[in-house]
Design a protein around this motif. Sequence first.
Motif, PDB file in Angstrom:
ATOM      1  N   ALA A 206       0.823  -1.208   0.000  1.00 34.86           N
ATOM      2  CA  ALA A 206       0.000   0.000   0.000  1.00 34.86           C
ATOM      3  C   ALA A 206       0.857   1.257   0.000  1.00 34.86           C
ATOM      4  CB  ALA A 206      -0.924  -0.014   1.219  1.00 34.86           C
ATOM      5  N   VAL A 207       1.952   1.249   0.739  1.00 32.86           N
ATOM      6  CA  VAL A 207       2.852   2.410   0.771  1.00 32.86           C
ATOM      7  C   VAL A 207       3.453   2.654  -0.611  1.00 32.86           C
ATOM      8  CG1 VAL A 207       5.037   3.274   1.697  1.00 32.86           C
ATOM      9  CG2 VAL A 207       3.353   2.221   3.221  1.00 32.86           C
ATOM     10  N   LEU A 208       3.904   1.595  -1.267  1.00 33.90           N
ATOM     11  CA  LEU A 208       4.496   1.751  -2.595  1.00 33.90           C
ATOM     12  C   LEU A 208       3.471   2.269  -3.606  1.00 33.90           C
ATOM     13  CD1 LEU A 208       6.665  -1.502  -2.790  1.00 33.90           C
ATOM     14  CD2 LEU A 208       7.467   0.843  -2.444  1.00 33.90           C
ATOM     15  N   VAL A 209       2.239   1.715  -3.553  1.00 33.57           N
ATOM     16  CA  VAL A 209       1.200   2.143  -4.491  1.00 33.57           C
ATOM     17  C   VAL A 209       0.816   3.596  -4.219  1.00 33.57           C
ATOM     18  CG1 VAL A 209      -1.206   1.794  -5.166  1.00 33.57           C
ATOM     19  CG2 VAL A 209       0.303  -0.166  -4.891  1.00 33.57           C
ATOM     20  N   ARG A 210       0.726   3.982  -2.968  1.00 33.32           N
ATOM     21  CA  ARG A 210       0.358   5.366  -2.635  1.00 33.32           C
ATOM     22  C   ARG A 210       1.429   6.343  -3.080  1.00 33.32           C
ATOM     23  NH1 ARG A 210      -1.353   7.676   3.380  1.00 33.32           N
ATOM     24  NH2 ARG A 210      -1.798   9.818   2.691  1.00 33.32           N
ATOM     25  N   ASN A 211       2.674   6.015  -2.875  1.00 37.46           N
ATOM     26  CA  ASN A 211       3.753   6.890  -3.325  1.00 37.46           C
ATOM     27  C   ASN A 211       3.733   7.038  -4.844  1.00 37.46           C
ATOM     28  OD1 ASN A 211       4.637   7.301  -0.712  1.00 37.46           O
ATOM     29  ND2 ASN A 211       6.204   5.684  -0.812  1.00 37.46           N
ATOM     30  N   ASP A 212       3.458   5.923  -5.542  1.00 34.00           N
ATOM     31  CA  ASP A 212       3.395   6.002  -6.996  1.00 34.00           C
ATOM     32  C   ASP A 212       2.217   6.870  -7.439  1.00 34.00           C
ATOM     33  OD1 ASP A 212       4.068   4.849  -9.808  1.00 34.00           O
ATOM     34  OD2 ASP A 212       1.936   4.386  -9.549  1.00 34.00           O
ATOM     35  N   ALA A 213       1.061   6.740  -6.773  1.00 42.87           N
ATOM     36  CA  ALA A 213      -0.096   7.571  -7.121  1.00 42.87           C
ATOM     37  C   ALA A 213       0.196   9.043  -6.882  1.00 42.87           C
ATOM     38  CB  ALA A 213      -1.316   7.120  -6.313  1.00 42.87           C
ATOM     39  N   ARG A 214       0.921   9.338  -5.800  1.00 50.23           N
ATOM     40  CA  ARG A 214       1.258  10.736  -5.519  1.00 50.23           C
ATOM     41  C   ARG A 214       2.176  11.291  -6.593  1.00 50.23           C
ATOM     42  NH1 ARG A 214       3.427  11.566   0.355  1.00 50.23           N
ATOM     43  NH2 ARG A 214       1.280  10.858   0.712  1.00 50.23           N
ATOM     44  N   ARG A 215       3.148  10.509  -7.010  1.00 52.18           N
ATOM     45  CA  ARG A 215       4.056  10.978  -8.064  1.00 52.18           C
ATOM     46  C   ARG A 215       3.300  11.184  -9.375  1.00 52.18           C
ATOM     47  NH1 ARG A 215       7.615   7.172  -5.752  1.00 52.18           N
ATOM     48  NH2 ARG A 215       7.000   5.626  -7.327  1.00 52.18           N
ATOM     49  N   ALA A 216       2.368  10.245  -9.675  1.00 51.33           N
ATOM     50  CA  ALA A 216       1.588  10.391 -10.898  1.00 51.33           C
ATOM     51  C   ALA A 216       0.721  11.644 -10.847  1.00 51.33           C
ATOM     52  CB  ALA A 216       0.711   9.156 -11.109  1.00 51.33           C
ATOM     53  N   TYR A 217       0.159  11.953  -9.679  1.00 50.93           N
ATOM     54  CA  TYR A 217      -0.665  13.157  -9.534  1.00 50.93           C
ATOM     55  C   TYR A 217       0.170  14.409  -9.719  1.00 50.93           C
ATOM     56  CZ  TYR A 217      -3.504  16.759  -7.337  1.00 50.93           C
ATOM     57  OH  TYR A 217      -4.181  17.924  -7.073  1.00 50.93           O
ATOM     58  N   LEU A 218       1.349  14.431  -9.085  1.00 50.25           N
ATOM     59  CA  LEU A 218       2.216  15.614  -9.201  1.00 50.25           C
ATOM     60  C   LEU A 218       2.704  15.792 -10.625  1.00 50.25           C
ATOM     61  CD1 LEU A 218       4.317  15.248  -5.915  1.00 50.25           C
ATOM     62  CD2 LEU A 218       2.414  16.824  -6.367  1.00 50.25           C
TER      63      LEU A 218
END
Length: 453
Positions: A432-444
């Motif tokens: 979940a941490v890895l997926v959330r970090n990836d989603a944040r990078r994709a959003y930014l």
Amino acid sequence: MTVAGVFVLFVNDHLLKQAWPGFVTGKLSDVAGLVVAPALVALLFWRRADLAATVLTGVLFTLVKATETGAELASHAWTLVAGPSRVLADPTDLLALPALALAWWVRRRSLESDSTRWRVIVTMPLAVLAVTATSAAPMPHASSVEVDGDRIIVHVRDGFARISEDGGVTWSESDAWSQEKRPLQSAACVPMHATRCYQVVPNRMAIEQSDDGGKTWGPSWALTGDDYERLNRRYSRGDGRASMALAVQARPGGHVVVVANGVDGILVRDVSGEWRRVGWPGSPEIDAVDLSPERNVALFLAACMLFGGVGAGLSKFNRAYMGFAAAASLGVFTALTGWTATWSMNSDVDMAPVLTLIGMIAALAGGVVCFVLALTGRARSVPVAVGALAAPLVYAGVYTPFYGWSQGTPDAYWVAVALAVLLTGLVVLGGAVLVRNDARRAYLDGSSTSSPT
């Protein structure tokens, strides 16, 4: 493969063998199995491997039935696939080999027309179930024991007798099926020392001893705690879950006690006074604890992790994907549950094959739709990779503690449950941490590309 072959397997192995066990039903099972098996092998290569699949089936069947090594390897393989199983080498089963010619002929004719291929798709799950269901053999039952000079012989119902010539330290199988009906010796005293005696406790796996020639008795050994749970996992119903008979043999430095311990096999008290559960020497697959419920849950959670990871990376079709992912995951669990109940001798589930077929269809259909939606929905690579890598870790995190419990470490089942929850939670949290970090990078990244310059 033919529908008739699958039907014969089910009827013969689940009805006829139970009513009329013997040469005819045994060989009929081999013939039907050889008609069905090449189609299962050919399925891996679909169309161009009919002859190779037939030859391979014949070679493997010959190795298993003509050699002890082949039978032993087959026993281990079937134990992994279908739970505790025993495959016996029997050269007379090679009489069924001509059935391979029929299998090849039927297979060739059935694939000449595209209109008949649906039969392969529909009957293949049932064929797999039929072949797997024939693997589980009746479990042996240590019923009586006798001392014959320097030898100790444990007679086994539905199996080979076990013989020891060194006071129960090592054991070997006899070369003949144990058919002798020996009277049960429920109590015995030490030769030349009649004040020390032993007796089995009725309807329990327990032994008592007396030091006054049988006037008073006290506990000497008993199966307690999680050992009972492990035993019940092997044999959830039926008789034989009690100490049946015992014998005492004088040895240098003391004496040994050997107990025919029902489905648990052999129990030995050595000259030092220590009790040891020998089980079934030479047949480790019989001692295997049935962990199919835990294995099914582990595979279900692994499927959820795989589908969930991919779904977390979708940019569209999220709701549709999650619906089909839930159907596929539940299909996996339903198919596994039905599969387990089909081969299990302890199952009372009559609808198990139907449940398995429904589950397999749901898992296959849901998986295909999810794959298409993942491609069209442009799933991000990081969540897909997280799901693919975390799924086997989830399986290992759930299953490994229970496998350790089946081997005695940890001893308590609740400890295995706690370890499984902890390990699985760590894997899910990390994913979940890895997926959330990836989603944040994709959003930014998306925000930066869409902002005015």
